[in-house]
Write a protein that holds these residues in place. Sequence first.
Motif, PDB file in Angstrom:
ATOM      1  N   ALA A 334       0.840  -1.202   0.000  1.00 52.58           N
ATOM      2  CA  ALA A 334       0.000   0.000   0.000  1.00 52.58           C
ATOM      3  C   ALA A 334       0.875   1.252   0.000  1.00 52.58           C
ATOM      4  N   GLY A 335       0.525   2.187  -0.871  1.00 51.62           N
ATOM      5  CA  GLY A 335       1.267   3.440  -0.935  1.00 51.62           C
ATOM      6  C   GLY A 335       2.485   3.397  -1.818  1.00 51.62           C
ATOM      7  N   ARG A 336       2.804   2.236  -2.392  1.00 49.23           N
ATOM      8  CA  ARG A 336       3.982   2.120  -3.265  1.00 49.23           C
ATOM      9  C   ARG A 336       3.549   2.184  -4.724  1.00 49.23           C
ATOM     10  N   THR A 337       4.373   2.868  -5.549  1.00 46.65           N
ATOM     11  CA  THR A 337       4.080   2.947  -6.983  1.00 46.65           C
ATOM     12  C   THR A 337       5.046   2.108  -7.803  1.00 46.65           C
ATOM     13  N   SER A 338       6.028   1.495  -7.129  1.00 51.00           N
ATOM     14  CA  SER A 338       6.974   0.631  -7.833  1.00 51.00           C
ATOM     15  C   SER A 338       7.412  -0.490  -6.888  1.00 51.00           C
ATOM     16  N   GLY A 339       7.923  -1.548  -7.486  1.00 51.66           N
ATOM     17  CA  GLY A 339       8.379  -2.670  -6.671  1.00 51.66           C
ATOM     18  C   GLY A 339       7.215  -3.531  -6.208  1.00 51.66           C
ATOM     19  N   THR A 340       7.355  -4.819  -6.401  1.00 46.38           N
ATOM     20  CA  THR A 340       6.274  -5.728  -6.022  1.00 46.38           C
ATOM     21  C   THR A 340       6.696  -6.567  -4.812  1.00 46.38           C
ATOM     22  N   LEU A 341       5.730  -7.291  -4.273  1.00 42.83           N
ATOM     23  CA  LEU A 341       5.993  -8.179  -3.142  1.00 42.83           C
ATOM     24  C   LEU A 341       6.763  -9.412  -3.597  1.00 42.83           C
ATOM     25  N   GLN A 342       7.348 -10.127  -2.644  1.00 44.39           N
ATOM     26  CA  GLN A 342       8.056 -11.365  -2.939  1.00 44.39           C
ATOM     27  C   GLN A 342       7.412 -12.518  -2.173  1.00 44.39           C
ATOM     28  N   VAL A 343       7.656 -13.717  -2.655  1.00 42.53           N
ATOM     29  CA  VAL A 343       7.099 -14.915  -2.024  1.00 42.53           C
ATOM     30  C   VAL A 343       8.225 -15.916  -1.761  1.00 42.53           C
ATOM     31  N   ALA A 344       8.219 -16.491  -0.578  1.00 37.58           N
ATOM     32  CA  ALA A 344       9.129 -17.597  -0.262  1.00 37.58           C
ATOM     33  C   ALA A 344       8.300 -18.862  -0.200  1.00 37.58           C
ATOM     34  N   TYR A 345       8.678 -19.855  -0.977  1.00 40.69           N
ATOM     35  CA  TYR A 345       7.948 -21.128  -1.023  1.00 40.69           C
ATOM     36  C   TYR A 345       8.861 -22.200  -0.459  1.00 40.69           C
ATOM     37  N   MET A 346       8.426 -22.853   0.633  1.00 42.27           N
ATOM     38  CA  MET A 346       9.280 -23.823   1.323  1.00 42.27           C
ATOM     39  C   MET A 346       8.709 -25.224   1.217  1.00 42.27           C
ATOM     40  N   ALA A 347       9.582 -26.223   1.192  1.00 40.28           N
ATOM     41  CA  ALA A 347       9.182 -27.623   1.136  1.00 40.28           C
ATOM     42  C   ALA A 347       9.983 -28.405   2.184  1.00 40.28           C
ATOM     43  N   PRO A 348       9.414 -29.474   2.743  1.00 39.25           N
ATOM     44  CA  PRO A 348      10.080 -30.183   3.839  1.00 39.25           C
ATOM     45  C   PRO A 348      11.231 -31.086   3.430  1.00 39.25           C
ATOM     46  N   THR A 349      11.324 -31.474   2.157  1.00 33.10           N
ATOM     47  CA  THR A 349      12.419 -32.348   1.724  1.00 33.10           C
ATOM     48  C   THR A 349      13.013 -31.824   0.425  1.00 33.10           C
ATOM     49  N   GLU A 350      14.231 -32.232   0.150  1.00 34.20           N
ATOM     50  CA  GLU A 350      14.905 -31.793  -1.078  1.00 34.20           C
ATOM     51  C   GLU A 350      14.199 -32.331  -2.323  1.00 34.20           C
TER      52      GLU A 350
END
Length: 369
Positions: A334-350
């Motif tokens: 909110a309030g930003r005109t540039s730059g987006t959010l990021q997501v971290a996706y985690m998994a329990p095993t390789e």
Amino acid sequence: MISEPSQRPRPDSNGVKPTDLITDHFRLINEQRSALRRLSIATVHDLLYHFPARYDVPGSHGTVSGLTHGAKVTLYGMLSKVGAKRLWKSKRPAAEGTFEDGTGRVKVLWFNQPYLAKMVPQNVMVKLTGTVAGKDRPYITNPEIEPLSSTAIPEPLFTQDASSDTSLFPVYPESRGITSRWMYHAIKKVFESDVLAQLEDPIPEHVRTKYHLPDLKTALIWAHTPKTQKDSETARKRFSFEEIFVIQTARRLERAENDKNTSFTVTVDRARVQKFVDTLPFPPTNAQKRAVEDILSDFEKPHPMARLLEGDVGSGKTAVAAITAYAAVTSRPAGRTSGTLQVAYMAPTEILATQHFQSFIQFFKELPI
């Protein structure tokens, strides 16, 4: 499973509180203190919630001359010559002694409990309850021993089935130094105090009524000193319910606290998300659509999301994660005109991490992500 009279618990006073330490009310030797620590019993409350693992039915009264292989019997007579030994074939440690009444003599054995040789009462009248083993040469295995007073008259020596007591004897998880008989007498002494009246039942009355559950005081009595099998089963049902009920209540309270916290909101462009959904190699199911909408709605709320997405293997959970991840990485704070959010996706095993990575490559191969 055996306790001399001097080793039975003796509360120092009757003013017992659930939070009191066991050592405040019971005179314990060092071995008993160590055993209680191993059993994680520190307070009176801990003792009350140390439930029996099973229940033994007292044996029918009989005599040595009438022993039957495999039967559970209760005998009255004299115990003597008890000592520690190592069994000849198995080399297992044991305590062995001789029991006799007016009709004969029989050997008694406590397997893996040689220390009982120093604990059992000898050369006095005792009540013995155990199981008959050995077809050719009968002996009694791991019996319960209770010393009788010098004035006690063992009626069953003269009349069969003289006792009408149908109580069950509780068998507790034990540790060397603390036996089921010690635990049984300790619980009885605590019951004689007013401690049960001080306990607050965690299950509300209307819930107990709905599910036909006894109150806490009744359940504790039925768990430790049941008269019938039905009593013990009802108590077990109640405490199983209590365990789940307390966990669910705690989770609800945590959720309520979580909802009080604030977080930034994510403005979701649903039209843009739909265009991404249209690029997937398969149309989402109705269940997937509902899950995505629930998550996107949480994104737009001012408190942290806490959700668990459940589904069988192949039900499309990864696709739901990809859709909602896309909604986040294409949105701005909110309030930003540039730059987006990021997501971290985690998994329990390789292995699973690699599989998801390959899936996400396919999901986003046409997009600049």
